[in-house]
Design a protein around this motif. Structure first.
Motif, PDB file in Angstrom:
ATOM      1  N   LYS A   1      -6.535   3.237   3.572  1.00 12.35           N
ATOM      2  CA  LYS A   1      -5.519   3.209   2.526  1.00 12.35           C
ATOM      3  C   LYS A   1      -5.877   2.226   1.434  1.00 12.35           C
ATOM      4  O   LYS A   1      -5.740   2.492   0.249  1.00 12.35           O
TER       5      LYS A   1
ATOM      6  N   HIS B   1      -6.768   2.923  -2.441  1.00 17.31           N
ATOM      7  CA  HIS B   1      -6.074   2.266  -3.534  1.00 17.31           C
ATOM      8  C   HIS B   1      -7.042   1.694  -4.541  1.00 17.31           C
ATOM      9  O   HIS B   1      -6.707   1.537  -5.714  1.00 17.31           O
TER      10      HIS B   1
ATOM     11  N   LEU C   1       0.820  -1.200   0.000  1.00 16.09           N
ATOM     12  CA  LEU C   1       0.000   0.000   0.000  1.00 16.09           C
ATOM     13  C   LEU C   1       0.854   1.250   0.000  1.00 16.09           C
ATOM     14  O   LEU C   1       0.393   2.339  -0.308  1.00 16.09           O
TER      15      LEU C   1
ATOM     16  N   ASP D   1       3.299   3.878  -1.172  1.00 17.36           N
ATOM     17  CA  ASP D   1       3.725   4.324  -2.491  1.00 17.36           C
ATOM     18  C   ASP D   1       4.358   5.695  -2.350  1.00 17.36           C
ATOM     19  O   ASP D   1       4.580   6.186  -1.256  1.00 17.36           O
TER      20      ASP D   1
END
Lengths: 150, 675
Positions: free
Chosen positions: B62, B66, A33, A35
């Motif tokens: 998160k 995504h 996750l 990045d």
């Protein structure tokens, strides 16, 4: 190069964390996750975890001092704590939590207390290791940034 | 159908927040069809995440980001609810943890289902079957085990689409029919309900049949047809005659032979009906209660006809979250009443606040009257009761009378009624075995009537037609079936929200009318309603339908239904999805503990406890006692709600019936039901 050495060291640390069972694949999920928009995501999550879970540990400590033990309460607390640990991939901690809950279910006071001590031990050990790991990662990142070709 | 589908999909009105950057399910743009969503879908899906654990919350956020969803997180359930209330259309889906300090996740689930009807996904580190089951029975669209992986989150959009489709169907009968079909399929697949797969295929076939015709007409604005009781009864009869599986609008139309009725009307109505049935069965229990109404998917639909009357109720009941459109309930009632009482006449289908019927908003108010009605008028009023879904404790005698008179007419209603009545007539909960057999016999007999149709979804265990006796009174008891959606209606305790509950409830034969038993799980206060989902516990308890425990000896044999049964209510109602459950005619002994709502259930019902010696589901057992008394002992006893549910579910699972994900019955809206 030092940087490469750093990289490989970090990689080794990380690898050993997995091999020794401190972390499981949930941690990898977190890493995925992460990045560029959020380069410290994993570290943030872990930090948040440790901060939050301190509360649980404290409560558990208190609850274990009670006489007689309120197993339901203990179980509830542990369930939550375990859920948190699982979400960051803290494998050994999770295993100890399960042990604790087993003892709770059979109402074994001594077992619970022992399991709790184990939990705390694993919890602390993991934190230290992760701290080292993150610190090095940051260093490498900093070095990389510093050495980035202009 | 794509055309229609696409259009339907794009019903922006349905979609919440279509305005706001909500994900657009613009089907049209996507090329129609259910999947006609734009390429960017499902990105932009607005998700609300609720979890007291900040770490998890952060991770989930998160992950969802995504997936390109819009995420709002909160760590308190109350806060989440206020978010939702303030922004009625501000969210598309909610993900909530089960264990939260300020409010139980299931409670939140219920609230959301009732107030906003959004799809809710539960999650927990706890993966024990009972908890998962609870999620299903409470109407969760899905259940995720922590730690949650991003892959699991990517597909949550399907729940939103599914729900929308269902909603659309109600709105636009003509267009929805097709859409609905498709949407229904996903239900199954997503929830991995094995049992449902067959449904999907079946639906597909029908869809194909109708797709062509539909396409042409979909664009036409169809005149809304008012599905009166009589009309619906005819419809149900036709469907039953054809067999639910084979019931295609064209043939139904021919059978009904109603001038002015178009194929589209029938198709959309059928769509709803199916949905209703599915809900009844599915909602009740995760395990593919779908079969609830009808014995097993295969047989199921066929028997639906018999269930029709009941189904409605069951559906209503299963509507779980009270979504069952009042109309349907009303219809059911009407149907039931009509059927059962040809002679009786007063079927006056109480036009119950239809919406309410299903929603447990005021179950109490409704029930009391209903109950008293049927108590008093057993014979005549019984019918109404049935519809009310109040698990009226129909006295067995009453049932008998009703049964006899109305047996056939009720057809499906009977089933329903039976169940209800069953409760009264003799649902001896106590004597589980007895009741069970009775119930079964009752149920079975009922089935006989119908063509072995399955057990009424509503738990109307397929009462063998012959057996109607008890069931007949069911009409009265129909209310029993509590179609009241299992929602939390307080009073509803009786209502069997879940289809399954119907069966159970209806069988209040002896026991307090399974009243609405909505939940098998819920401990129905001795009302005989056995299973009561947890949710309904409150309801049940509150129920005071005024019906004294009518003999409902339904002892809430909770034991029978093992805890797993929470959801099983729906099971009960469902016709045994189990393939080949053809309860019809068989007194399917509900050996299975499960509350065999549908005759077919018998196998399903695992005897959780024991009661089930005979099909727990009293429902099914119609044959044994059918004489008038609803032996619905099936219901009665056993199902100690939890047990029952468990049983049913088990059965269902065994059967392979995929639990219906969506309990929420919101979809089923018999459109224009005059009721």
């Amino acid at each position: 190069m030092e940087r490469n050495q750093m990289h490989s060291r970090i990689a080794n640390i990380r690898k050993s964390l997995f091999e020794q069972g401190y972390l499981d694949e949930q941690f990898i999920q977190l890493e995925e996750l992460q990045d560029n928009s959020n380069p410290d995501f994993v570290e943030e999550v872990v930090t948040l975890f440790y901060r939050d879970s301190a509360r649980f540990l404290y409560n558990l400590d208190q609850a274990l001092e009670k006489k007689p033990l309120d197993f339901n309460q203990l179980d509830n607390l542990m369930h939550q704590f375990k859920g948190s640990s699982t979400s960051i991939g803290a494998k050994k901690v999770k295993i100890e939590c399960t042990q604790f809950r087993n003892y709770c279910n059979i109402r074994n006071v001594e077992g619970c207390k022992r399991a709790f001590q184990n939990i705390k031990k694993e919890y602390t050990t993991l934190r230290k290791k992760l701290e080292v790991y993150f610190q090095m990662s940051r260093q490498v990142g900093a070095i990389e940034t510093a050495c980035r070709p202009r | 159908m794509n055309l229609g589908g696409g259009q339907v999909v794009n019903k922006q009105s349905m979609m919440p927040g279509s305005s706001g950057g909500s994900w657009k399910s613009s089907g049209t743009s996507g090329g129609g069809g259910d999947g006609g969503v734009p390429d960017q879908f499902p990105s932009g899906l607005r998700v609300l995440v609720v979890d007291d654990d900040s770490t998890c919350l952060m991770i989930l956020e998160k992950m969802l980001r995504h997936c390109k969803y819009e995420v709002t997180k909160c760590n308190r359930a109350e806060v989440a609810l206020s978010f939702l209330r303030e922004n009625k259309n501000g969210f598309d889906v909610v993900i909530s943890d089960v264990h939260m300090p300020d409010m139980d996740g299931f409670k939140l689930l219920e609230h959301i289902g009732l107030e906003m009807d959004l799809p809710v996904i539960m999650m927990s580190a706890d993966d024990s079957k009972s908890v998962v089951m609870k999620g299903v029975t409470h109407g969760a669209c899905d259940y995720l085990i922590k730690p949650v992986r991003i892959e699991a989150l990517r597909n949550i959009w399907q729940h939103v689409v599914r729900k929308r489709k269902h909603e659309w169907k109600d709105f636009d009968p003509s267009a929805s029919a097709d859409e609905h079909k498709q949407s229904e399929e996903p239900d199954y697949s997503s929830s991995a309900n094995e049992g449902h797969n067959w449904k999907n295929t079946k639906r597909r076939k029908d869809e194909d049949d109708e797709a062509d015709e539909r396409d042409e007409s979909s664009s036409l604005k169809k005149l809304r047809v008012v599905w009166s009781v009589e009309l619906h009864q005819q419809f149900v009869a036709a469907v039953n005659q054809l067999g639910i599986d084979k019931a295609v609008p064209k043939k139904i139309l021919e059978l009904m032979n109603v001038p002015g009725l178009t194929r589209e009307n029938v198709a959309s109505h059928l769509q709803k009906y199916r949905l209703y049935l599915r809900r009844l069965s599915g909602s009740q229990h995760p395990g593919g209660m779908n079969g609830g109404f009808m014995g097993g998917p295969d047989a199921g639909y066929g028997s639906i006809s018999s269930l029709n009357g009941l189904d409605l109720q069951a559906l209503a009941a299963s509507g779980q979250l009270g979504q069952l459109p009042p109309q349907s309930l009303a219809t059911l009632q009407a149907a039931a009443l009509d059927r059962s009482n040809n002679a009786k006449s007063t079927i006056s289908v109480p036009v119950i606040d239809q919406r309410n019927i299903f929603s447990f908003e005021n179950p109490k108010s409704r029930y009391p009257e209903v109950q008293s009605q049927h108590l008093t008028n057993n014979n005549s009023s019984k019918q109404i009761n049935l519809l009310h879904g109040i698990p009226t404790n129909m006295e067995p005698k009453q049932f008998v009378s009703l049964h006899q008179s109305g047996q056939h007419s009720l057809g499906s209603m009977n089933n329903l009624v039976l169940i209800q009545m069953g409760g009264q007539s003799q649902i001896h909960v106590h004597s589980q075995s007895q009741t069970q057999s009775q119930a079964q016999s009752n149920v079975n007999t009922h089935n006989g009537l119908r063509s072995n149709e399955m057990l009424p979804r509503g738990g109307v265990v397929d009462m063998a037609p012959t057996v109607y006796n008890p069931v007949v009174s069911v009409s009265q008891a129909s209310p029993l079936v509590n179609f009241s959606m299992n929602h939390k209606t307080d009073s509803c305790g009786t209502s069997y929200p879940l289809g399954g509950s119907l069966g159970i409830s209806s069988l209040p034969t002896a026991s307090s009318a399974l009243q609405g038993d909505g939940n098998l799980d819920t401990k129905i206060p001795r009302k005989g309603i056995v299973p009561s989902y947890d949710i309904f516990n409150d309801l049940n308890q509150n129920r005071d339908w005024g019906l004294p425990d009518v003999g409902l000896t339904f002892d809430q044999s909770q034991h029978t239904i093992q805890s797993g049964l929470d959801a099983s209510n729906p099971l009960l109602l469902q016709h045994n999805r189990s393939s080949g459950r053809d309860l019809g005619g068989q007194n399917r002994n509900l050996t299975s503990d499960k509350v065999v709502l549908s005759p077919g259930f018998e196998s399903r019902i695992h005897h959780n406890g024991s009661n089930v010696g005979q099909p727990r589901n009293v429902y099914v057992k119609t044959e044994n006692d059918i004489d008038g008394s609803c032996h619905n002992t099936l219901y009665s006893e056993q199902y100690g709600q939890d047990d029952l549910l468990a049983a049913i579910l088990k059965q269902q699972q065994q059967e392979g019936v995929g639990p219906e994900d969506e309990f929420v019955f919101d979809g089923y809206a018999l459109d224009d039901l005059p009721v």
